[in-house]
Motif scaffolding. Structure first.
Motif, short mmCIF file in Angstrom:
data_model
loop_
_atom_site.label_atom_id
_atom_site.label_comp_id
_atom_site.label_asym_id
_atom_site.label_seq_id
_atom_site.Cartn_x
_atom_site.Cartn_y
_atom_site.Cartn_z
N ILE A 1 0.86 -1.18 0.00
CA ILE A 1 0.00 0.00 0.00
C ILE A 1 0.90 1.22 0.00
CG2 ILE A 1 -1.72 1.31 1.30
CD1 ILE A 1 -2.82 -1.30 2.35
N GLY A 2 0.57 2.17 -0.84
CA GLY A 2 1.43 3.33 -0.96
C GLY A 2 0.66 4.63 -1.04
N PHE A 3 1.43 5.71 -1.04
CA PHE A 3 0.85 7.04 -1.20
C PHE A 3 1.66 7.77 -2.25
CE2 PHE A 3 0.74 11.61 -0.14
CZ PHE A 3 -0.62 11.83 -0.28
N ALA A 4 0.96 8.28 -3.28
CA ALA A 4 1.59 9.04 -4.35
C ALA A 4 1.11 10.49 -4.22
CB ALA A 4 1.22 8.46 -5.71
N LYS A 5 2.03 11.41 -4.02
CA LYS A 5 1.67 12.81 -3.78
C LYS A 5 1.56 13.55 -5.11
CE LYS A 5 2.83 16.74 -0.82
NZ LYS A 5 1.48 16.70 -0.22
N ASN B 1 -12.20 21.25 -3.43
CA ASN B 1 -11.11 20.96 -2.49
C ASN B 1 -9.91 20.44 -3.24
OD1 ASN B 1 -12.68 21.68 -0.27
ND2 ASN B 1 -13.51 19.60 -0.07
N PRO B 2 -8.72 20.88 -2.82
CA PRO B 2 -7.51 20.49 -3.55
C PRO B 2 -7.19 18.99 -3.39
CG PRO B 2 -6.93 21.66 -1.56
CD PRO B 2 -8.42 21.77 -1.68
N LEU B 3 -6.74 18.35 -4.48
CA LEU B 3 -6.32 16.95 -4.45
C LEU B 3 -4.88 16.88 -3.98
CD1 LEU B 3 -6.98 13.95 -5.29
CD2 LEU B 3 -5.97 14.52 -7.51
N ASP B 4 -4.64 16.12 -2.91
CA ASP B 4 -3.29 16.04 -2.34
C ASP B 4 -2.52 14.84 -2.86
OD1 ASP B 4 -1.36 17.20 -0.50
OD2 ASP B 4 -1.62 15.35 0.64
#
Length: 542
Positions: free
Chosen positions: A96-100, A213-216
């Protein structure tokens, strides 16, 4: 008519029984298909459910981000993912990851975060002309495969970019089309896909009224399709199915997975089930086949037993019907045989009567002619006896062949050897195998006897310089076919009496050849050779 009763009974019982057998077979096959359909649906549901379970982990991860207002350190993220048991209950996902989401001018910040979190000197890659980048900032568990993916800009790839854009539009988890994951750093490569869940900046309202709302970034999960399918299909008792999975969302289906050893394990025949499913916004199609272990031959044993039983019943029914009519048929056959026997007996008596009359007439004619040409009783007796023996030989040959035919060579040999001896007969005769009918056998028997007698008396063929040669052949074809017999006597020169009248033997020969057999005879008599050419029509030959 009676002969058709038993076969008709057999065919009728067989047809009814086999119809029941076929219906039973179809019922067993339908049950087998239904059972396999259930297994196929179980297999496809297992795969789809596992993807759904992994998507629920993405929602849990987004809840983690929401609880911490987006401030999640690498240590906290790693601890959270470690507690999810990805290698156990949730196996099948790579992590599982997070892509900024960043602007191109913020790439140094990502490099600094990678250095701080993973002690990794790496910039955002690959180069891209897009005005937006989604660099992988966090990816757990931390292993060599996942480390290789850190810093990768997924927005630079068209397939991944399309999925992320769809996730933003739907504000929900969306799967990408088939891709090769950047984690594929070994030779064992598999088709893969990713699932994206959008994450918005802290304080943003995710309801439909908060579209501005901004996409982070994106919380996402990379999947190796082969690992996912094996994790879904192999726990516990392995299902007796083989799976081909295709992504059919585009114009052409793309294969995601195919069971190992497919060609060697797939059943030669059996049902095939196609299951379509929606997986995180993508359309997947599962082609599911049975393995060789799926079909149990014992399921069809009752069908085979019924078929054999039907044939046995049909056989016994036919035998019973045959036995019922056999007595009547036997009685009828005996009556018919008795009647035919009487008719054949009468026919034989009439035939015998006819043959005796002909024989007596022939013998009487030969006796008269022999008597008129004999000087005394002794000469008559010798001449008449030899001619009767010739007739008897011909009759004996016909009797052995049931009065139908006789062999020309055998007939010639019998007459020539009787008069001139076996040695002369062995050397004189040559020709193909020819069979004569009854009429020709009787007539030629007398002719050959007379010719042999004349050769002995006048031809001197038994002297030192005498030679006899008899040859024959079939001449012509079809209706023009005829039997050609050439009788040649060679001897020392003798005086020829030109005005000598033909005797009874010559007249007997001509009568049999010309009148009896409708043939022709030519004689060439010289001082040192006598040549006689006999031609008989096709009707004389069997």
């Amino acid at each position: 008519m009676y002969r058709l009763i038993s076969p008709s009974v057999f065919l009728l019982v067989t047809a009814v029984g086999l119809s029941a057998t076929v219906s039973y077979h179809e019922a067993v096959k339908l049950a087998e298909t239904s059972r396999f359909t259930s297994l196929a649906e179980q297999a496809s549901n297992s795969i789809v459910s596992r993807v759904g379970n992994h998507i629920s982990l993405l929602h849990a991860t987004r809840a983690l981000y929401s609880a911490n207002k987006g401030e999640v350190s690498e240590q906290a993220f790693s601890a959270f993912v470690s507690g999810l048991d990805l290698s156990g209950e949730y196996s099948g996902v790579q992590g599982i990851g997070f892509a900024k989401v960043i602007q191109p001018d913020a790439e140094p910040d990502i490099a600094a975060d990678l250095k701080r979190n993973y002690n990794l000197d790496r910039e955002v890659w690959p180069e891209s002309s897009e005005d937006l980048r989604t660099a992988i900032l966090l990816l757990e568990p931390s292993n060599p495969r996942n480390i290789a993916a850190l810093g990768y800009d997924m927005y630079s790839d068209p397939v991944r970019r399309t999925a992320m854009q769809s996730a933003v539009e739907l504000k929900d988890a969306v799967a990408s089309g088939p891709v090769e994951l950047v984690q594929e750093i070994t030779e064992d490569k598999q088709a893969g896909f990713l699932v994206y869940l959008p994450w918005y900046a802290p304080g943003a309202d995710e309801s439909e009224e908060a579209d501005e709302n901004p996409l982070d970034g994106f919380i996402y999960a990379p999947f190796r399709a082969g690992d996912l399918h094996r994790a879904a299909l192999e726990p516990g008792a392995q299902l007796p199915v083989l799976v081909e999975t295709f992504d059919v969302s585009g114009n052409e289906p793309i294969q995601l997975y195919k069971s190992g050893g497919f060609e060697s394990r797939v059943a030669d025949s059996g049902p095939k089930v196609i299951v379509s499913a929606e997986v995180a916004g993508r359309n997947w199609e599962f082609n599911i086949y049975p393995t060789r272990q799926f079909r149990d031959p014992s399921d069809y044993y009752p069908v085979y037993g019924l078929g054999v039983g039907v044939l046995l019943i049909a056989f016994f029914a036919a035998a019973l019907s045959h036995a019922q009519f056999r007595a009547g048929m036997t009685a009828r056959a005996l009556a018919t045989a008795n009647r035919q026997g009487l008719e054949e007996k009468e026919l034989m008596l009439q035939e015998m009567k006819h043959r005796l009359k002909n024989a007596i007439a022939r013998i009487a004619a030969i006796a008269r002619q022999t008597a008129s040409n004999s000087e005394d009783l002794e000469e008559f007796s010798q001449s008449f006896q030899s001619r009767m023996i010739s007739m008897a030989n011909a009759q004996d040959m016909l009797t052995r062949s049931q009065w139908s035919r006789a062999d020309l060579r055998e007939l010639l040999y019998s007459e020539v050897s009787q008069v001139l001896g076996d040695d002369v007969a062995d050397e004189a005769l040559s020709g193909d195998a020819v069979e004569l009918n009854e009429k020709a056998t009787q007539a030629l028997g007398l002719v050959f006897h007379e010719l042999a007698t004349n050769a002995l008396k006048y031809g001197a063929v038994t002297d030192a310089e005498g030679v006899l040669s008899v040859s024959w052949r079939i001449d012509g074809r079809g209706r023009q076919r005829s039997l050609l017999i050439e009788w040649v006597e060679k001897r020392a020169p003798i005086a020829i009496q030109a005005d000598k009248k033909p005797g009874f033997g010559t007249r007997l020969i001509d009568m049999n050849i010309k009148l009896e057999l409708s043939g022709t005879i030519e004689r060439e008599i010289g001082e040192s050779q006598t040549r006689i050419l006999i031609r008989l029509p096709n009707a004389s030959v069997s």
